[in-house]
Design a protein around this motif. Structure first.
Motif, short mmCIF file in Angstrom:
data_model
loop_
_atom_site.label_atom_id
_atom_site.label_comp_id
_atom_site.label_asym_id
_atom_site.label_seq_id
_atom_site.Cartn_x
_atom_site.Cartn_y
_atom_site.Cartn_z
N ALA A 53 0.77 -1.22 0.02
CA ALA A 53 0.18 -0.08 -0.09
C ALA A 53 0.86 1.18 0.00
N VAL A 54 0.28 2.16 -0.74
CA VAL A 54 1.17 3.60 -0.64
C VAL A 54 0.37 4.70 -0.08
N ARG A 55 1.01 5.40 0.89
CA ARG A 55 0.27 6.42 1.69
C ARG A 55 0.41 7.84 1.04
N VAL A 66 11.07 -8.78 -2.61
CA VAL A 66 10.33 -8.28 -3.86
C VAL A 66 11.39 -8.30 -5.00
N ASP A 67 10.60 -8.31 -6.23
CA ASP A 67 11.55 -8.33 -7.41
C ASP A 67 11.62 -6.77 -7.87
N VAL A 68 12.45 -6.67 -9.07
CA VAL A 68 12.59 -5.31 -9.63
C VAL A 68 11.14 -4.62 -9.91
N LEU A 69 10.34 -5.43 -10.76
CA LEU A 69 9.01 -4.82 -11.12
C LEU A 69 8.08 -4.41 -10.18
N GLN A 70 7.90 -5.09 -8.97
CA GLN A 70 7.29 -4.83 -7.87
C GLN A 70 7.84 -3.33 -7.31
N ALA A 71 9.14 -3.48 -7.22
CA ALA A 71 9.62 -2.18 -6.58
C ALA A 71 9.31 -1.09 -7.52
N VAL A 72 9.51 -1.16 -8.55
CA VAL A 72 9.38 0.00 -9.54
C VAL A 72 8.08 0.52 -9.65
N LEU A 73 7.19 -0.44 -9.69
CA LEU A 73 5.66 -0.01 -9.69
C LEU A 73 5.13 0.54 -8.33
N THR A 74 5.57 0.15 -7.53
CA THR A 74 5.34 0.73 -6.08
C THR A 74 5.84 2.11 -5.89
N SER A 75 7.15 2.45 -6.50
CA SER A 75 7.68 3.67 -6.84
C SER A 75 6.78 4.56 -7.47
N TRP A 76 6.48 4.17 -8.53
CA TRP A 76 5.56 5.06 -9.72
C TRP A 76 4.15 5.25 -8.63
N VAL A 97 4.84 8.28 -6.46
CA VAL A 97 4.74 9.63 -7.08
C VAL A 97 3.48 9.97 -7.40
N LEU A 98 2.87 9.13 -8.16
CA LEU A 98 1.39 9.53 -8.75
C LEU A 98 0.41 9.91 -7.62
N LYS A 99 0.60 9.30 -6.51
CA LYS A 99 -0.29 9.44 -5.40
C LYS A 99 -0.07 10.91 -4.72
N ASN A 100 1.30 11.22 -4.85
CA ASN A 100 1.78 12.47 -3.96
C ASN A 100 2.52 13.22 -5.11
N PRO A 101 1.91 13.90 -6.05
CA PRO A 101 2.90 14.61 -7.31
C PRO A 101 3.57 15.69 -6.51
N ILE A 102 2.94 16.41 -5.77
CA ILE A 102 3.63 17.96 -5.54
C ILE A 102 4.70 17.60 -4.28
N SER A 133 7.60 6.63 5.09
CA SER A 133 6.63 7.36 5.23
C SER A 133 5.39 6.98 4.04
N LEU A 134 6.02 6.72 2.71
CA LEU A 134 5.14 6.38 1.69
C LEU A 134 4.77 5.35 1.56
#
Length: 286
Positions: free
Chosen positions: A23-25, A211-221, A224-229, A270-271
């Motif tokens: 989950a992303v906060r 986790v694998d690279v795909l999971q990590a990258v998708l979580t990172s995106w 960012v998309l949930k907290n753009p500012i 935090s995220l």
């Protein structure tokens, strides 16, 4: 420390082939400043263990500057590569902050195990040791692509050949009647944005969870998309402080590198709520 830093008991590992994201906060605009404050606290708590990272990178940067001071593209490539793979280089700083958060002892062994055994997992096919290696290689390829693209742009559009840093200043930055520098900056921003979005929490997540690279990258995106500012502010702070460190003949990097590394761990915590993913722990007897 915020309550959400304390994860509940871990669930069983998911079946092979299942892609599960944490989950992303959402965070407030001022959250990046809190991450910097927590990172600064960790620098003081770790002492020389942290500062040694910055000292090593400052010495390496100074060596590059000395060797390539009159060769612009070699210098540009070296420092572009440094900026791109910085999240990988800070891995042991994340490990130190992780240990502090858990109340575990820290020492030189924490750093050594980070680079040798921390990523060990009997589930080698799911987020095993090579996940971080693969991610680092992907970032290196992205940095190389930027340097080649930048070189092609400058070579085609600059009024005179650019061979040295002063050539770049004269023929690109101060070129009269042209907009090459603005175009170069715009292209750099367009290429840097997806790299930042792909890596901002990926490396701490790869260190912390299996986790694998795909999971990590998708979580990172997702972060960012949930907290753009707030994430745009965080990107600006990372870049601005790094440039300050470089502008001080690399001396500022001695403190700025560990500061940003520890702060990046707290940004991840935090995220991202990764309590639904299995932890990456040291094997017994390590």
């Amino acid at each position: 420390m915020p309550d959400h830093y304390h994860s509940p008991p871990l669930p069983p590992r998911p079946p092979a082939g299942t892609l599960r994201l944490p989950a992303v906060r959402g965070v407030e605009l001022g959250a990046p400043l809190q991450w910097l404050a927590l990172g600064w606290r960790d620098v003081w708590r770790c002492g020389f263990l942290s500062v040694a990272h910055g000292l090593a990178l400052a010495l390496f940067g100074g060596l590059l500057l000395w060797l390539a001071h009159d060769r612009f593209w070699l210098l540009a490539g070296a420092f572009s590569g440094f900026l791109v793979v910085a999240p990988v280089l800070a891995t042991s700083l994340y490990a130190l902050s992780r240990a502090l958060e858990r109340g575990e002892p820290i020492g030189a062994s924490t750093i050594a195990l980070t680079w040798t055994r921390w990523q060990y997992s009997r589930y080698a096919v799911h987020g095993g040791y090579w996940s971080m290696v693969r991610f680092g290689l992907l970032l290196s390829l992205a940095g190389t692509g930027w340097v080649l693209t930048s070189a092609a742009l400058i070579t085609l559009l600059a009024p005179q050949p650019v061979q040295t840093p002063m050539d770049f200043v004269r023929h690109v930055i101060l070129a009269p009647g042209g907009h090459l520098f603005e175009l170069w900056l715009t292209m750099g921003a367009l290429m840097a944005a997806p790299l930042f979005a792909s890596s901002v929490v990926a490396m701490p997540l790869l260190l912390d969870r299996r986790v694998d690279v795909l999971q990590a990258v998708l979580t990172s995106w997702q972060a960012v998309l949930k907290n753009p500012i707030p994430m745009a502010l965080w990107a600006g702070l990372l870049m601005g402080l790094t440039l300050v460190g470089m502008a001080t003949a690399m001396l500022g990097l001695i403190v700025i590198v560990p500061w940003l590394g520890h702060a990046s761990w707290h940004a991840y915590r935090s995220l991202v709520d990764a309590s639904n993913l299995p932890e990456r722990l040291l094997p017994e007897g390590a």
